[in-house]
Design a protein around this motif. Structure first.
Motif, mmCIF file in Angstrom:
data_model
loop_
_atom_site.group_PDB
_atom_site.id
_atom_site.type_symbol
_atom_site.label_atom_id
_atom_site.label_comp_id
_atom_site.label_asym_id
_atom_site.label_seq_id
_atom_site.Cartn_x
_atom_site.Cartn_y
_atom_site.Cartn_z
ATOM 1 N N LEU A 146 19.875 -1.365 10.605
ATOM 2 C CA LEU A 146 18.497 -1.674 10.970
ATOM 3 C C LEU A 146 17.895 -2.607 9.924
ATOM 4 O O LEU A 146 18.043 -2.371 8.722
ATOM 5 N N SER A 147 17.259 -3.668 10.386
ATOM 6 C CA SER A 147 16.572 -4.592 9.480
ATOM 7 C C SER A 147 15.078 -4.530 9.785
ATOM 8 O O SER A 147 14.635 -4.963 10.856
ATOM 9 N N LEU A 148 14.322 -3.962 8.859
ATOM 10 C CA LEU A 148 12.883 -3.768 9.067
ATOM 11 C C LEU A 148 12.089 -4.857 8.359
ATOM 12 O O LEU A 148 12.241 -5.070 7.155
ATOM 13 N N GLY A 149 11.232 -5.535 9.111
ATOM 14 C CA GLY A 149 10.381 -6.586 8.541
ATOM 15 C C GLY A 149 9.140 -5.991 7.907
ATOM 16 O O GLY A 149 8.084 -5.934 8.537
ATOM 17 N N ILE A 150 9.263 -5.545 6.669
ATOM 18 C CA ILE A 150 8.130 -4.910 5.975
ATOM 19 C C ILE A 150 7.178 -5.976 5.436
ATOM 20 O O ILE A 150 5.978 -5.923 5.644
ATOM 21 N N GLN A 151 7.723 -6.939 4.676
ATOM 22 C CA GLN A 151 7.038 -8.111 4.106
ATOM 23 C C GLN A 151 6.127 -7.775 2.928
ATOM 24 O O GLN A 151 6.092 -8.494 1.949
ATOM 25 N N SER A 152 5.367 -6.684 3.017
ATOM 26 C CA SER A 152 4.501 -6.287 1.896
ATOM 27 C C SER A 152 4.117 -4.823 2.082
ATOM 28 O O SER A 152 4.147 -4.297 3.203
ATOM 29 N N LEU A 153 3.772 -4.165 0.976
ATOM 30 C CA LEU A 153 3.255 -2.795 1.046
ATOM 31 C C LEU A 153 1.771 -2.760 0.706
ATOM 32 O O LEU A 153 1.219 -1.701 0.397
ATOM 33 N N ASP A 154 1.120 -3.919 0.781
ATOM 34 C CA ASP A 154 -0.309 -4.021 0.493
ATOM 35 C C ASP A 154 -1.052 -4.375 1.781
ATOM 36 O O ASP A 154 -0.698 -5.344 2.468
ATOM 37 N N GLU A 155 -2.083 -3.615 2.110
ATOM 38 C CA GLU A 155 -2.783 -3.798 3.387
ATOM 39 C C GLU A 155 -3.428 -5.175 3.516
ATOM 40 O O GLU A 155 -3.373 -5.812 4.575
ATOM 41 N N SER A 156 -4.050 -5.656 2.433
ATOM 42 C CA SER A 156 -4.735 -6.954 2.516
ATOM 43 C C SER A 156 -3.731 -8.085 2.709
ATOM 44 O O SER A 156 -3.995 -9.056 3.439
ATOM 45 N N GLU A 157 -2.559 -7.970 2.088
ATOM 46 C CA GLU A 157 -1.520 -9.001 2.263
ATOM 47 C C GLU A 157 -0.971 -8.979 3.687
ATOM 48 O O GLU A 157 -0.721 -10.035 4.275
ATOM 49 N N LEU A 158 -0.778 -7.792 4.231
ATOM 50 C CA LEU A 158 -0.288 -7.692 5.605
ATOM 51 C C LEU A 158 -1.280 -8.336 6.574
ATOM 52 O O LEU A 158 -0.884 -9.000 7.537
ATOM 53 N N MET A 159 -2.571 -8.147 6.315
ATOM 54 C CA MET A 159 -3.597 -8.779 7.162
ATOM 55 C C MET A 159 -3.546 -10.297 7.023
ATOM 56 O O MET A 159 -3.635 -11.033 8.010
ATOM 57 N N LEU A 160 -3.392 -10.775 5.794
ATOM 58 C CA LEU A 160 -3.304 -12.219 5.549
ATOM 59 C C LEU A 160 -2.115 -12.816 6.280
ATOM 60 O O LEU A 160 -2.199 -13.917 6.855
ATOM 61 N N LEU A 161 -1.003 -12.107 6.285
ATOM 62 C CA LEU A 161 0.213 -12.592 6.933
ATOM 63 C C LEU A 161 0.167 -12.448 8.457
ATOM 64 O O LEU A 161 1.044 -12.964 9.159
#
Length: 377
Positions: free
Chosen positions: A116-131
């Protein structure tokens, strides 16, 4: 001896397009998924390579986890119908944490997905919103835990470095948390801000800070040290793994072994030819509905280009390139044929020679493109 093949299936559908994404994907065509699966199965039939054995299968996107497990099973069954499947086949599915739950993950394991390859990208909420990601950090951690509970023991996580505005302490704290998640593989990708993406537009109009390449380089160096300390061995420029958990599918690309790409905008490499399917979803569906292969562009790889590719792709791997292998494949002496670029890169601290192996230094892995262009024909 049968030909060993890797197979890539592209699933070009998303719930929402990420703000940095420049890949071929469609955020408003989910209703087309059943028709698309039928088209890919038809392409499997039309492109079957007689006598070939499949060693790895990778279902990527887009967001492949938008497919029902029944649809994924149909794709795997079609491959099994037309090909021999290696008994130790690696079958990877990319998944977005915002599209999966425990029951879905259990069903994936039951139909044979073993990586399984999970696209996490960040563990910070504000960064996830930016992305522009559709999941939260909490959902990401829940998805990892549920995947482990569902029986996945080969999990890869994707993270992004070089996010504009990121504070150094945040990245270091995140890196210390990543190994605690208990995965076997990590991929780190530098954020590339392509023209035409939403993130590029926001930077252009001053809503978001400009990307700082020096900070991105520092983040990469810190990540390399932290992950190595946690027992994750770097084996390629962007990839770290516990011993024995290196991605066999991606390694096949770097070693230039044959692979077939199925679906919109997918690429194949067969008989020293690179073949690219049309990037138009409607065109792809239309042709396959008429039992015809979709429009393709075909590039024949000449001797000089094949040599350059072997060096560039091989140097991406930490094991480097063996001069004996180049001699056997291309009948040239690596060190005399490329004397000037090799000497330049060694003097710049980008390449090193170890016994009969040429490989990137730590600095070279950070500045790979400064090495690679020198070997182009």
């Amino acid at each position: 001896m049968s030909l060993s093949l890797s197979v890539y299936i592209h699933v070009p559908f998303c719930i929402k397009r990420c703000s940095y994404c420049s890949f071929v994907s469609y955020a408003d065509r989910e209703n087309t998924l059943p028709t698309y699966v039928n088209a890919v199965i038809n392409e499997i039939n039309l492109r079957a390579v007689a006598g070939a054995k499949i060693s790895t299968i990778y279902i990527g996107g887009g967001t492949p986890s938008l497919l029902s497990t029944a649809s994924i099973k149909r794709l795997l069954d079609a491959l099994q119908h037309y090909y021999q499947i290696d008994q130790n086949v690696e079958i990877t599915l990319e998944a977005n944490p915002g599209t999966i739950d425990f029951a879905y993950l259990q069903a994936l394991r039951a139909i044979g997905i073993n990586r399984l390859s999970l696209g996490i990208q960040s563990l910070d909420e504000s960064e996830l919103m930016l992305l522009g990601r559709i999941h939260t950090a909490t959902q990401a951690q829940t998805a990892i835990r549920q995947a482990q509970q569902a029986g996945f023991d080969n999990i890869s996580l994707d993270f992004i470095y070089g996010i504009p505005g990121r504070q150094g302490k945040l990245w270091e704290a995140m890196l210390c948390d990543i190994p605690k998640l208990g995965m076997q593989h990590i991929s780190l990708y530098g954020l590339t801000i392509e023209e035409g993406t939403l993130l590029h537009q926001r930077i252009e109009c001053g809503e978001v800070e400009t990307q700082d390449n020096d900070i991105a380089a520092t983040e990469y160096e810190i990540a390399s040290k932290v992950l190595e300390h946690a027992g994750l061995r770097q084996y390629e420029i962007s990839n770290w793994a516990l011993p024995g958990y290196e991605s066999r599918h991606n390694t096949a690309y770097w070693l230039r072994t044959p692979y077939i790409g199925l679906g919109v905008a997918s690429h194949s490499f067969l008989d020293e030819k690179r073949i690219a399917n049309t990037s138009s979803l409607d065109e792809y569906l239309s042709y396959l509905a008429q039992d015809q292969l979709p429009p393709q562009t075909i590039e024949a790889i000449d001797h000089a280009t094949a040599l350059a590719e072997s060096l560039i792709l091989g140097l991406r791997l930490n094991q480097g390139v063996a001069a004996d292998d180049i001699q056997a494949q291309f009948s040239i002496d690596l060190y005399s044929h490329f004397a000037q670029p090799i000497e330049e890169c060694i003097s710049l601290g980008l390449l090193e020679q170890y016994e009969n192996i040429l490989r990137l230094t730590s600095r070279g892995r950070l500045l790979g493109n400064e090495v690679f262009w020198r070997f182009l024909p």
